[in-house]
Design a protein around this motif. Structure first.
Motif, mmCIF file in Angstrom:
data_model
loop_
_atom_site.group_PDB
_atom_site.id
_atom_site.type_symbol
_atom_site.label_atom_id
_atom_site.label_comp_id
_atom_site.label_asym_id
_atom_site.label_seq_id
_atom_site.Cartn_x
_atom_site.Cartn_y
_atom_site.Cartn_z
ATOM 1 N N GLN A 34 -2.651 30.660 58.331
ATOM 2 C CA GLN A 34 -2.130 29.312 58.581
ATOM 3 C C GLN A 34 -2.977 28.302 57.805
ATOM 4 N N LEU A 35 -2.291 27.373 57.155
ATOM 5 C CA LEU A 35 -2.962 26.349 56.377
ATOM 6 C C LEU A 35 -2.444 24.981 56.808
ATOM 7 N N LEU A 36 -3.357 24.055 56.997
ATOM 8 C CA LEU A 36 -2.994 22.715 57.430
ATOM 9 C C LEU A 36 -3.714 21.692 56.567
ATOM 10 N N GLU A 37 -2.911 20.974 55.751
ATOM 11 C CA GLU A 37 -3.469 19.949 54.876
ATOM 12 C C GLU A 37 -3.581 18.613 55.610
ATOM 13 N N SER A 38 -4.527 17.822 55.169
ATOM 14 C CA SER A 38 -4.682 16.457 55.663
ATOM 15 C C SER A 38 -5.356 15.630 54.582
ATOM 16 N N GLY A 39 -5.336 14.317 54.780
ATOM 17 C CA GLY A 39 -6.057 13.436 53.875
ATOM 18 C C GLY A 39 -5.208 12.676 52.892
ATOM 19 N N GLY A 40 -3.906 12.943 52.869
ATOM 20 C CA GLY A 40 -3.047 12.197 51.963
ATOM 21 C C GLY A 40 -2.882 10.759 52.417
ATOM 22 N N GLY A 41 -2.250 9.959 51.557
ATOM 23 C CA GLY A 41 -2.019 8.572 51.909
ATOM 24 C C GLY A 41 -1.632 7.753 50.708
ATOM 25 N N LEU A 42 -1.679 6.436 50.905
ATOM 26 C CA LEU A 42 -1.342 5.485 49.851
ATOM 27 C C LEU A 42 -2.628 4.882 49.304
ATOM 28 N N VAL A 43 -2.763 4.888 47.990
ATOM 29 C CA VAL A 43 -3.968 4.361 47.358
ATOM 30 C C VAL A 43 -3.573 3.656 46.071
ATOM 31 N N GLN A 44 -4.350 2.665 45.685
ATOM 32 C CA GLN A 44 -4.087 1.992 44.420
ATOM 33 C C GLN A 44 -4.616 2.813 43.247
ATOM 34 N N ALA A 45 -4.017 2.602 42.104
ATOM 35 C CA ALA A 45 -4.487 3.274 40.893
ATOM 36 C C ALA A 45 -5.980 3.007 40.704
ATOM 37 N N GLY A 69 -8.192 4.474 42.553
ATOM 38 C CA GLY A 69 -8.824 4.801 43.821
ATOM 39 C C GLY A 69 -9.050 6.294 43.992
ATOM 40 N N SER A 70 -9.524 6.655 45.174
ATOM 41 C CA SER A 70 -9.871 8.037 45.474
ATOM 42 C C SER A 70 -9.294 8.473 46.814
ATOM 43 N N LEU A 71 -9.054 9.748 46.905
ATOM 44 C CA LEU A 71 -8.684 10.391 48.163
ATOM 45 C C LEU A 71 -9.326 11.768 48.193
ATOM 46 N N ARG A 72 -9.590 12.262 49.396
ATOM 47 C CA ARG A 72 -10.041 13.636 49.545
ATOM 48 C C ARG A 72 -9.082 14.379 50.452
ATOM 49 N N LEU A 73 -8.471 15.396 49.911
ATOM 50 C CA LEU A 73 -7.583 16.249 50.692
ATOM 51 C C LEU A 73 -8.382 17.393 51.293
ATOM 52 N N SER A 74 -7.990 17.770 52.500
ATOM 53 C CA SER A 74 -8.603 18.909 53.176
ATOM 54 C C SER A 74 -7.518 19.907 53.544
ATOM 55 N N CYS A 75 -7.896 21.157 53.596
ATOM 56 C CA CYS A 75 -6.971 22.217 54.011
ATOM 57 C C CYS A 75 -7.738 23.154 54.928
ATOM 58 N N ALA A 76 -7.399 23.116 56.191
ATOM 59 C CA ALA A 76 -8.034 23.981 57.180
ATOM 60 C C ALA A 76 -7.257 25.289 57.261
ATOM 61 N N VAL A 77 -7.982 26.392 57.221
ATOM 62 C CA VAL A 77 -7.374 27.722 57.150
ATOM 63 C C VAL A 77 -7.751 28.542 58.378
ATOM 64 N N SER A 78 -6.780 29.246 58.930
ATOM 65 C CA SER A 78 -7.042 30.131 60.046
ATOM 66 C C SER A 78 -6.204 31.388 59.905
ATOM 67 N N ASP A 110 -0.056 10.843 39.561
ATOM 68 C CA ASP A 110 -0.572 11.817 40.523
ATOM 69 C C ASP A 110 0.223 11.802 41.830
ATOM 70 N N THR A 111 1.149 10.859 41.953
ATOM 71 C CA THR A 111 1.961 10.775 43.158
ATOM 72 C C THR A 111 2.785 12.044 43.335
ATOM 73 N N ALA A 112 2.641 12.665 44.495
ATOM 74 C CA ALA A 112 3.321 13.932 44.773
ATOM 75 C C ALA A 112 2.994 14.372 46.195
ATOM 76 N N VAL A 156 0.721 12.172 48.759
ATOM 77 C CA VAL A 156 -0.203 11.274 48.063
ATOM 78 C C VAL A 156 0.636 10.316 47.232
ATOM 79 N N THR A 157 0.440 9.038 47.467
ATOM 80 C CA THR A 157 1.159 8.015 46.723
ATOM 81 C C THR A 157 0.149 7.078 46.076
ATOM 82 N N VAL A 158 0.265 6.940 44.750
ATOM 83 C CA VAL A 158 -0.650 6.074 44.001
ATOM 84 C C VAL A 158 0.161 4.913 43.437
ATOM 85 N N SER A 159 -0.186 3.725 43.864
ATOM 86 C CA SER A 159 0.539 2.533 43.412
ATOM 87 C C SER A 159 -0.134 1.949 42.176
ATOM 88 N N SER A 160 0.690 1.356 41.313
ATOM 89 C CA SER A 160 0.155 0.787 40.061
ATOM 90 C C SER A 160 -0.245 -0.673 40.239
#
Length: 119
Positions: A3-14, A16-25, A89-91, A115-119
């Motif tokens: 099982q994999l569960l991603e988190s950390g996505g969101g809206l950020v301006q061009a 900017g930075s984000l960190r995605l995490s994926c917890a595995v069990s 990178d929006t996807a 993940v959404t990156v606004s210009s």
């Protein structure tokens, strides 16, 4: 079954930075080879990065120097640090796991995080 569960996505301006995490069990995480993929609207899913169980990493050219993949075996988690983000990178970003280092097939997938990156 993994099982994999991603988190950390969101809206950020061009820029900017984000960190995605994926917890595995469900399986010994340290043995798994992990990957990040993404799918933009109207496009096919594409490979972004992978980290093998020995720590070896690989990136698609479009993210080299901007994204960093890492893993914490004690936390059963894989990360994708994304810096200098661009609108392209929006996807939806997906975490995936495979057992065979010689195979291109990832057997288990998460549900994705937007993940959404606004210009």
């Amino acid at each position: 079954q993994v099982q994999l569960l991603e988190s950390g996505g969101g809206l950020v301006q061009a820029g900017g930075s984000l960190r995605l995490s994926c917890a595995v069990s469900g399986r010994t995480f340290s043995l798994l080879h992990m990957g990040w993929f993404r799918q933009a609207p109207g496009k096919e899913r594409e490979f972004v990065s992978r980290i093998m169980n020995d720590g070896a990493t690989y990136y698609v050219d479009s993210v080299k120097g901007r994204f960093t993949i890492s893993r914490d075996n004690a936390k059963n988690t894989v990360y994708l640090q994304m810096n200098s983000l661009k609108p392209e990178d929006t996807a939806v970003y997906y975490c995936a796991a495979k057992r065979n280092c010689h195979s291109n097939t990832y057997e288990d997938w998460g549900q994705g995080t937007q993940v959404t990156v606004s210009s």
